[in-house]
Design a protein around this motif. Structure first.
Motif, mmCIF file in Angstrom:
data_model
loop_
_atom_site.group_PDB
_atom_site.id
_atom_site.type_symbol
_atom_site.label_atom_id
_atom_site.label_comp_id
_atom_site.label_asym_id
_atom_site.label_seq_id
_atom_site.Cartn_x
_atom_site.Cartn_y
_atom_site.Cartn_z
ATOM 1 N N ALA A 123 12.024 -37.853 -28.438
ATOM 2 C CA ALA A 123 12.509 -38.994 -27.649
ATOM 3 C C ALA A 123 14.022 -38.940 -27.468
ATOM 4 O O ALA A 123 14.532 -39.241 -26.389
ATOM 5 C CB ALA A 123 12.119 -40.302 -28.322
ATOM 6 N N ARG A 124 14.733 -38.579 -28.512
ATOM 7 C CA ARG A 124 16.201 -38.466 -28.403
ATOM 8 C C ARG A 124 16.583 -37.450 -27.326
ATOM 9 O O ARG A 124 17.474 -37.682 -26.513
ATOM 10 C CB ARG A 124 16.807 -38.066 -29.750
ATOM 11 C CG ARG A 124 16.764 -39.169 -30.796
ATOM 12 C CD ARG A 124 17.473 -38.761 -32.079
ATOM 13 N NE ARG A 124 17.475 -39.854 -33.042
ATOM 14 C CZ ARG A 124 16.544 -40.036 -33.960
ATOM 15 N NH1 ARG A 124 15.533 -39.183 -34.036
ATOM 16 N NH2 ARG A 124 16.608 -41.046 -34.789
ATOM 17 N N GLU A 125 15.880 -36.337 -27.341
ATOM 18 C CA GLU A 125 16.131 -35.282 -26.360
ATOM 19 C C GLU A 125 15.790 -35.770 -24.946
ATOM 20 O O GLU A 125 16.535 -35.547 -23.993
ATOM 21 C CB GLU A 125 15.287 -34.058 -26.725
ATOM 22 C CG GLU A 125 15.522 -32.852 -25.855
ATOM 23 C CD GLU A 125 14.593 -31.693 -26.182
ATOM 24 O OE1 GLU A 125 14.591 -30.718 -25.417
ATOM 25 O OE2 GLU A 125 13.859 -31.778 -27.196
ATOM 26 N N GLU A 126 14.646 -36.447 -24.823
ATOM 27 C CA GLU A 126 14.203 -36.936 -23.512
ATOM 28 C C GLU A 126 15.145 -37.989 -22.948
ATOM 29 O O GLU A 126 15.433 -38.016 -21.745
ATOM 30 C CB GLU A 126 12.791 -37.526 -23.625
ATOM 31 C CG GLU A 126 11.716 -36.479 -23.805
ATOM 32 C CD GLU A 126 10.342 -37.089 -23.958
ATOM 33 O OE1 GLU A 126 9.438 -36.672 -23.228
ATOM 34 O OE2 GLU A 126 10.165 -37.983 -24.803
ATOM 35 N N MET A 127 15.637 -38.885 -23.812
ATOM 36 C CA MET A 127 16.533 -39.943 -23.340
ATOM 37 C C MET A 127 17.849 -39.364 -22.839
ATOM 38 O O MET A 127 18.410 -39.828 -21.840
ATOM 39 C CB MET A 127 16.752 -40.975 -24.442
ATOM 40 C CG MET A 127 15.522 -41.860 -24.660
ATOM 41 S SD MET A 127 15.549 -42.847 -26.173
ATOM 42 C CE MET A 127 16.824 -44.049 -25.793
ATOM 43 N N GLU A 128 18.326 -38.338 -23.500
ATOM 44 C CA GLU A 128 19.542 -37.675 -23.037
ATOM 45 C C GLU A 128 19.295 -36.994 -21.694
ATOM 46 O O GLU A 128 20.101 -37.086 -20.770
ATOM 47 C CB GLU A 128 19.994 -36.641 -24.082
ATOM 48 C CG GLU A 128 21.321 -35.993 -23.747
ATOM 49 C CD GLU A 128 21.815 -35.064 -24.840
ATOM 50 O OE1 GLU A 128 22.667 -34.203 -24.517
ATOM 51 O OE2 GLU A 128 21.362 -35.179 -25.994
ATOM 52 N N PHE A 129 18.144 -36.350 -21.571
ATOM 53 C CA PHE A 129 17.772 -35.678 -20.328
ATOM 54 C C PHE A 129 17.603 -36.679 -19.185
ATOM 55 O O PHE A 129 18.113 -36.489 -18.085
ATOM 56 C CB PHE A 129 16.465 -34.900 -20.530
ATOM 57 C CG PHE A 129 15.847 -34.392 -19.252
ATOM 58 C CD1 PHE A 129 16.382 -33.302 -18.587
ATOM 59 C CD2 PHE A 129 14.721 -35.007 -18.721
ATOM 60 C CE1 PHE A 129 15.822 -32.837 -17.405
ATOM 61 C CE2 PHE A 129 14.145 -34.552 -17.544
ATOM 62 C CZ PHE A 129 14.704 -33.451 -16.887
ATOM 63 N N GLY A 130 16.885 -37.783 -19.462
ATOM 64 C CA GLY A 130 16.579 -38.778 -18.430
ATOM 65 C C GLY A 130 17.813 -39.446 -17.835
ATOM 66 O O GLY A 130 17.798 -39.882 -16.681
ATOM 67 N N ARG A 131 18.878 -39.526 -18.631
ATOM 68 C CA ARG A 131 20.116 -40.142 -18.139
ATOM 69 C C ARG A 131 21.034 -39.143 -17.437
ATOM 70 O O ARG A 131 22.103 -39.505 -16.955
ATOM 71 C CB ARG A 131 20.865 -40.798 -19.305
ATOM 72 C CG ARG A 131 20.162 -42.017 -19.891
ATOM 73 C CD ARG A 131 21.051 -42.758 -20.864
ATOM 74 N NE ARG A 131 21.387 -41.948 -22.026
ATOM 75 C CZ ARG A 131 20.783 -42.022 -23.211
ATOM 76 N NH1 ARG A 131 19.794 -42.865 -23.387
ATOM 77 N NH2 ARG A 131 21.147 -41.251 -24.214
ATOM 78 N N GLY A 132 20.598 -37.873 -17.402
ATOM 79 C CA GLY A 132 21.409 -36.836 -16.773
ATOM 80 C C GLY A 132 21.519 -37.034 -15.266
ATOM 81 O O GLY A 132 20.636 -37.614 -14.628
ATOM 82 N N GLU A 133 22.598 -36.526 -14.710
ATOM 83 C CA GLU A 133 22.845 -36.681 -13.273
ATOM 84 C C GLU A 133 21.766 -35.969 -12.454
ATOM 85 O O GLU A 133 21.432 -34.817 -12.717
ATOM 86 C CB GLU A 133 24.226 -36.102 -12.924
ATOM 87 C CG GLU A 133 24.639 -36.360 -11.487
ATOM 88 C CD GLU A 133 26.053 -35.895 -11.194
ATOM 89 O OE1 GLU A 133 26.389 -35.785 -10.000
ATOM 90 O OE2 GLU A 133 26.811 -35.641 -12.145
ATOM 91 N N GLY A 134 21.222 -36.680 -11.487
ATOM 92 C CA GLY A 134 20.245 -36.099 -10.586
ATOM 93 C C GLY A 134 18.832 -35.973 -11.131
ATOM 94 O O GLY A 134 17.943 -35.461 -10.456
ATOM 95 N N VAL A 135 18.599 -36.448 -12.350
ATOM 96 C CA VAL A 135 17.257 -36.324 -12.933
ATOM 97 C C VAL A 135 16.323 -37.396 -12.381
ATOM 98 O O VAL A 135 15.224 -37.112 -11.914
ATOM 99 C CB VAL A 135 17.314 -36.404 -14.479
ATOM 100 C CG1 VAL A 135 15.905 -36.478 -15.062
ATOM 101 C CG2 VAL A 135 18.057 -35.210 -15.041
ATOM 102 N N ALA A 136 16.764 -38.653 -12.444
ATOM 103 C CA ALA A 136 15.920 -39.764 -11.997
ATOM 104 C C ALA A 136 16.587 -40.544 -10.873
ATOM 105 O O ALA A 136 17.814 -40.687 -10.841
ATOM 106 C CB ALA A 136 15.624 -40.701 -13.166
ATOM 107 N N ASP A 137 15.760 -41.049 -9.962
ATOM 108 C CA ASP A 137 16.276 -41.931 -8.909
ATOM 109 C C ASP A 137 16.540 -43.317 -9.487
ATOM 110 O O ASP A 137 17.349 -44.074 -8.963
ATOM 111 C CB ASP A 137 15.252 -42.028 -7.771
ATOM 112 C CG ASP A 137 15.008 -40.667 -7.127
ATOM 113 O OD1 ASP A 137 15.975 -40.049 -6.663
ATOM 114 O OD2 ASP A 137 13.841 -40.218 -7.116
ATOM 115 N N LEU A 138 15.827 -43.657 -10.568
ATOM 116 C CA LEU A 138 16.010 -44.936 -11.244
ATOM 117 C C LEU A 138 15.714 -44.770 -12.725
ATOM 118 O O LEU A 138 14.734 -44.126 -13.096
ATOM 119 C CB LEU A 138 15.059 -46.001 -10.660
ATOM 120 C CG LEU A 138 15.047 -47.360 -11.381
ATOM 121 C CD1 LEU A 138 16.368 -48.106 -11.152
ATOM 122 C CD2 LEU A 138 13.870 -48.206 -10.929
#
Length: 198
Positions: free
Chosen positions: A159-174
């Motif tokens: 989860a720690r890894e995923e949360m860092e990834f999910g907040r990365g630029e261009g990963v999610a539209d929201l």
């Protein structure tokens, strides 16, 4: 006000990702309850065993490792990944089946799957759901009572890894921070059903 979203835009698949325990299932359940004819769920394949009342072909297509790997070799997946000791994947057939019904396909997938989908021509929209903190997530996971201690520890590390990834630029539209459910639902619903002007 009549919907302004074109049919093509309305049928763009929506990829929902986030750590286990972030509340994706709760938000998705509400979405399907409110819009039963608008969305369709892409049912993933997995090699893990069913939990609780889960049924094959409903929550997942539960399959063997050998059968899963055979489908990988045949090019049958849009994305697939290993999470813990289990394999998960979204088949091309599952997404096509939803679109053929004239519905927007929802894909609930893991981080590695998101990376793979971004390399395809699926033309999806991406929303990342996360808990307010890892501590809150730990409470939720332990509250489930469905995982052994080592599985909880493994999920928290992931989860720690995923949360860092999910907040990365261009990963999610929201990015939806699911701390207060009604607020999170409003954001999630507004993203999935933009023509309602929420």
């Amino acid at each position: 006000m009549p919907p302004t979203t074109s049919t093509s835009e309305a049928l763009r698949p929506i990829v929902v990702s986030g750590p286990s325990g972030a509340g994706k299932s709760t938000l998705l359940s509400r979405l399907f309850e409110h819009y039963p004819q608008r969305f369709g769920f892409s049912i993933s394949h997995t090699t893990r065993a069913p939990r609780g009342q889960e049924k094959d072909g409903v929550e997942y297509h539960f399959t063997t490792r050998a059968a899963f790997l055979k489908l990988v070799d045949e090019g049958g997946f849009i994305e697939h990944a290993q999470f813990g000791s289990n394999l998960y994947g979204t088949s091309i057939a599952a997404v096509k089946e939803v679109r053929d019904k004239g519905r927007c396909c929802i894909l609930d997938i893991e981080m590695e799957g998101v990376k793979q989908v971004k390399k395809t021509d699926l033309n999806a929209r991406f929303v990342f759901v996360q808990p307010p903190s890892v501590e809150v997530l730990e409470e939720r996971l332990r509250g489930r009572g469905t995982d052994k201690e080592e599985a909880v520890v493994e999920r928290l590390a992931k989860a720690r890894e995923e949360m860092e990834f999910g907040r990365g630029e261009g990963v999610a539209d929201l990015v939806v921070v699911n701390g207060e459910l009604e607020r999170a639902w409003g954001e999630f619903r507004g993203f999935c059903v933009p023509d309602e002007g929420i």
